[in-house]
Design an enzyme around this catalytic site. Structure first.
Site, short mmCIF file in Angstrom:
data_model
loop_
_atom_site.label_atom_id
_atom_site.label_comp_id
_atom_site.label_asym_id
_atom_site.label_seq_id
_atom_site.Cartn_x
_atom_site.Cartn_y
_atom_site.Cartn_z
N THR A 128 -69.17 -27.57 -29.85
CA THR A 128 -68.43 -26.45 -30.45
C THR A 128 -68.01 -25.44 -29.38
O THR A 128 -66.83 -25.08 -29.28
CB THR A 128 -69.29 -25.76 -31.54
N HIS A 172 -75.89 -32.61 -31.64
CA HIS A 172 -76.98 -32.90 -32.59
C HIS A 172 -76.85 -34.32 -33.17
O HIS A 172 -77.83 -34.88 -33.65
CB HIS A 172 -76.95 -31.91 -33.76
N ASP A 182 -77.14 -24.86 -25.62
CA ASP A 182 -76.61 -25.30 -26.92
C ASP A 182 -77.04 -24.27 -27.97
O ASP A 182 -77.82 -23.36 -27.68
CB ASP A 182 -77.20 -26.68 -27.28
N SER A 183 -76.55 -24.44 -29.19
CA SER A 183 -76.97 -23.55 -30.28
C SER A 183 -78.44 -23.76 -30.64
O SER A 183 -79.05 -22.90 -31.25
CB SER A 183 -76.13 -23.83 -31.53
N CYS A 236 -70.69 -33.74 -31.73
CA CYS A 236 -71.62 -32.61 -31.72
C CYS A 236 -72.91 -33.16 -31.13
O CYS A 236 -73.34 -34.27 -31.48
CB CYS A 236 -71.84 -32.11 -33.14
N GLU A 261 -81.81 -29.14 -37.08
CA GLU A 261 -82.63 -27.98 -36.73
C GLU A 261 -83.83 -27.84 -37.67
O GLU A 261 -84.87 -27.32 -37.30
CB GLU A 261 -81.80 -26.69 -36.76
N CYS A 321 -72.93 -28.33 -25.87
CA CYS A 321 -72.55 -27.97 -27.23
C CYS A 321 -71.07 -28.27 -27.40
O CYS A 321 -70.23 -27.69 -26.71
CB CYS A 321 -72.82 -26.48 -27.44
N TYR A 375 -73.73 -22.88 -34.64
CA TYR A 375 -72.48 -22.41 -34.04
C TYR A 375 -71.26 -23.00 -34.75
O TYR A 375 -70.16 -22.50 -34.62
CB TYR A 375 -72.41 -22.86 -32.57
N GLY A 376 -71.51 -24.09 -35.49
CA GLY A 376 -70.44 -24.96 -35.96
C GLY A 376 -69.32 -24.35 -36.78
O GLY A 376 -68.23 -24.90 -36.83
N1 DGL Z 1 -74.75 -28.92 -31.02
C1 DGL Z 1 -73.58 -28.14 -31.16
C2 DGL Z 1 -72.33 -28.93 -31.01
O1 DGL Z 1 -72.35 -29.83 -30.20
C3 DGL Z 1 -73.60 -27.04 -32.20
C4 DGL Z 1 -73.88 -27.41 -33.61
C5 DGL Z 1 -74.05 -26.19 -34.47
O2 DGL Z 1 -74.82 -25.30 -34.08
O3 DGL Z 1 -73.40 -26.12 -35.52
O4 DGL Z 1 -71.32 -28.70 -31.62
#
Ligand code: DGL
Length: 259
Positions: A71, A186, A6-7, A184, A152, A69, A38-39
């Site tokens: 994204t 997170h 993941d990011s 996502c 984060e 992830c 990454y979003g």
């Molecule tokens: N956890 C990731 C997702 O599921 C990435 C979120 C991010 O880094 O913006 O999209």
């Protein structure tokens, strides 16, 4: 050995489910914290990041990959499957669609909102796959670019900034939706703030269906061999371990990864 990435720390919500459903499987996890979030990033750059991380995981002995992830899953699944033919790669978006469709078919009063990063929402992948199978149910969609960086930074529970962001993204949907798809990885950490804004709603966490899909493709692990879990981050290992400990509710250490 399963490679998961993941990011940042969000993919640990998937690791939790993997460990619950396939406890004998060893996992090597990469959180690409140095390049998070990454979003808002585009397809080309996310493909390059994914390729680097998968190469790293393969060198460490991974035999299958979970893109924990949303994204990366929404824009890089097909290109990365092409890049690594024969390597099983599981994503989180298709399992999320599967779970949402099941619920839509079970209830006539299903009013969902899909919440995810900007890139995931813009890709339209979730919406396309959902509407291909379900024509009668309205799907609201929300991009929430501030959420992953807040997680984060360690903000999850009852935090005024988080509550303000949730209010900003969702207050107009209060009463209009009764289910929220955590698009996502997170976001399962933000259900308190989301409940505050939207009231008691159903949360759809794709981690469970992702872990189920992983269980289907993995060969059974050798018996009596204890599972090994290793955590890597491209960012600061101490910072990563601190948040990871909170999410996993256990002691954890992380190593530095360079790709
Ligand atoms: N956890 C990731 C997702 O599921 C990435 C979120 C991010 O880094 O913006 O999209």
């Amino acid at each position: 050995m399963l490679g998961v990435f993941d990011s940042g720390v969000g993919g640990l919500t998937v690791v939790k489910e993997l460990r619950r459903l396939i406890p004998q499987t060893s996992i090597i996890y990469v959180g690409d914290t140095a390049r998070a979030p990454y979003g808002g990033k585009d397809e080309q750059i996310l493909f390059i990041y994914g390729r680097e991380i998968i190469r790293f995981l393969l060198k460490k002995g991974a035999k299958a990959i979970v893109m924990a992830c949303g994204t990366s899953s929404s824009v890089s699944l097909e290109p990365l499957r092409k890049e690594f033919p024969g390597l099983p790669i599981i994503d989180t978006i298709r399992p999320a669609v599967k779970t949402t469709l099941l619920l839509a078919q079970q209830s006539h009063d299903f009013k969902p909102v899909f919440a995810a990063t900007e890139t995931t929402v813009k890709s339209g992948v979730f919406q396309k796959l959902f509407y291909e199978e379900e024509k009668n149910c309205k799907l609201y969609v929300r991009a929430c670019p501030l959420f992953a960086p807040m997680v984060e930074a360690g903000l999850t529970k009852n935090n005024p900034l988080l509550n303000f962001a949730a209010e900003n993204y969702f207050s107009d949907l209060r009463g209009k939706v009764n289910a929220l798809i955590l698009g996502c990885t997170h976001y399962p950490l933000l259900t308190d703030a989301l409940t505050r804004t939207l009231g008691e709603i159903i949360f759809i966490n794709p981690a469970t269906a992702t872990a189920e899909a992983t269980r289907e493709i993995l060969p059974p692990p050798p018996e009596n061999s204890p599972a090994i879990i290793e955590y890597y981050t491209s960012g600061n290992p101490k910072n990563f371990a601190k948040i990871a400990q909170f999410i996993l509710n256990e002691k954890c250490t992380a190593k530095k990864a360079s790709f």
